[in-house]
Design an enzyme around this catalytic site. Sequence first.
Site, PDB file in Angstrom:
ATOM      1  N   LYS A   1      -6.016 -13.213  11.084  1.00  0.00           N
ATOM      2  CA  LYS A   1      -5.542 -12.050  11.866  1.00  0.00           C
ATOM      3  C   LYS A   1      -5.283 -12.643  13.294  1.00  0.00           C
ATOM      4  CE  LYS A   1      -6.852  -8.371   8.972  1.00  0.00           C
ATOM      5  NZ  LYS A   1      -5.460  -7.907   8.663  1.00  0.00           N
TER       6      LYS A   1
ATOM      7  N   ASP B   1     -17.408 -12.543   6.924  1.00  0.00           N
ATOM      8  CA  ASP B   1     -15.926 -12.221   6.849  1.00  0.00           C
ATOM      9  C   ASP B   1     -15.493 -11.590   8.240  1.00  0.00           C
ATOM     10  OD1 ASP B   1     -13.339 -11.345   6.691  1.00  0.00           O
ATOM     11  OD2 ASP B   1     -13.692 -10.326   4.723  1.00  0.00           O
TER      12      ASP B   1
ATOM     13  N   TYR C   1       0.692  -1.185  -0.062  1.00  0.00           N
ATOM     14  CA  TYR C   1       0.070   0.076  -0.203  1.00  0.00           C
ATOM     15  C   TYR C   1       0.754   1.206   0.095  1.00  0.00           C
ATOM     16  CZ  TYR C   1      -3.551  -3.323   1.531  1.00  0.00           C
ATOM     17  OH  TYR C   1      -4.254  -4.386   1.666  1.00  0.00           O
TER      18      TYR C   1
ATOM     19  N   TYR D   1     -14.366  -4.502   2.430  1.00  0.00           N
ATOM     20  CA  TYR D   1     -13.018  -5.075   1.872  1.00  0.00           C
ATOM     21  C   TYR D   1     -12.983  -6.395   2.436  1.00  0.00           C
ATOM     22  CZ  TYR D   1      -7.940  -5.694   1.977  1.00  0.00           C
ATOM     23  OH  TYR D   1      -6.863  -6.277   1.711  1.00  0.00           O
TER      24      TYR D   1
END
Length: 421
Positions: free
Chosen positions: A269, A240, A19, A147
């Site tokens: 995560k 998600d 990014y 996202y």
Amino acid sequence: MARSNEWFRSGLEHIWLPYAQMKTAPDPSPIASTEGARLKMEDGSILIDGVGSWWTSVHGYNHPTLLKAAHAQLDAMPHVMLGGLAHEQAYRLATRLAGITPGDLYKTFFTESGSVAVEVAMKVAVQYAMNRTGERRTRFVSFKGGYHGDTFATMSVCDPEEGMHSLFAGVVPEQYVTDLPDTDDRAEAIDRLLSSHNDIAAVLVEPLIQGAGGMRMHSPETLKALRAACDRHDVLLIFDEIFTGFGRTGEMFAADRAGVTPDIICLGKALTGGITPLAATMASRRVYEAFHTDSAEHALMHGPTFTGHAIGCAVANAGLDLFETEPRLDQVRAIQAQLAEELTPLSDLPHVADVRTCGAVAAVEFAHDFDVEAARRWFIERGTFIRPLGRVVYLTPAYVIAPEDLSALSSAIADFAATQA
């Protein structure tokens, strides 16, 4: 420091950072070590981490229980492939996940990253329809502000206007990206969408918080509306929970807080507390039974090289132990109360559009654009590591962060807000 400059300067010539437009982006900050919710820089100064290494280090850095599990598994067996072989850590972890996730989510497929976990969920949803009825349902409903990752299939279900993936319009498959059903009119629109298209395999949503889209939050009623619509039209519902899973919202899973069980859930995560890569896609019994037949064609033909990575699974099991033995969810609720108390007054500022909190997440949204890279440098200069998303300055700290460190993060945001008046 000379040695640091050597590895840093030579490496910067060759590494491709995430990014970042590397021609114009400021240099990243070299980190020498970590502990708890703090980052020690190469020059000896300390940064209080408000991001938790992209939301992973929920137990804090270097937690001895996690490190001990990683070392023990490394000594015994770092990894073996799951194709034709088995190891205890993956099998134990799958069993434990089935025991703590909501409803009858009971079958787990392991991957290395959240994006791939979502890809697997999408693949399962498409093949589920093929296996069960022979239908080719190949498209998905997802939501503005959402996202789900940077791989090709997941890019297609992200908000197409959010910038990161807009260059790929016309390259990735076109999906039905619409508004979250957070009003009666929008709930009716979802119902019409599902009733008027027979090519929809699943609805895909980040429950309660849309993370990378700017920490946008919605109510449990929104998820209940989605569950009801999917049930009416025989469409799968995918949560998600890469970001929200494992306590981030104040319950173990956002699904728990909403009282809604999806057909498929994606986890990652915080699963390993930021120690190793690992993610999981879990399916309900109904979904899995469409694959569990005598036909080889009905099998899920997917197999990442490091699926069920032994060290990752060992660390994840140790992380679940910590949720059982240490007061993680109480810590999250205390964080929410403190962040709400310290940051909500900023909503009175005319240049602040919104302040929102949910569990160990806080977001201060400004009414105007600002230089994000300059803001990141500003926070570092004040001893904090905070990475704004567009107009949103957010916090996702480790659950074990000390109250005084959390206050330091809040104070930094308040000071930044004062510079934006």
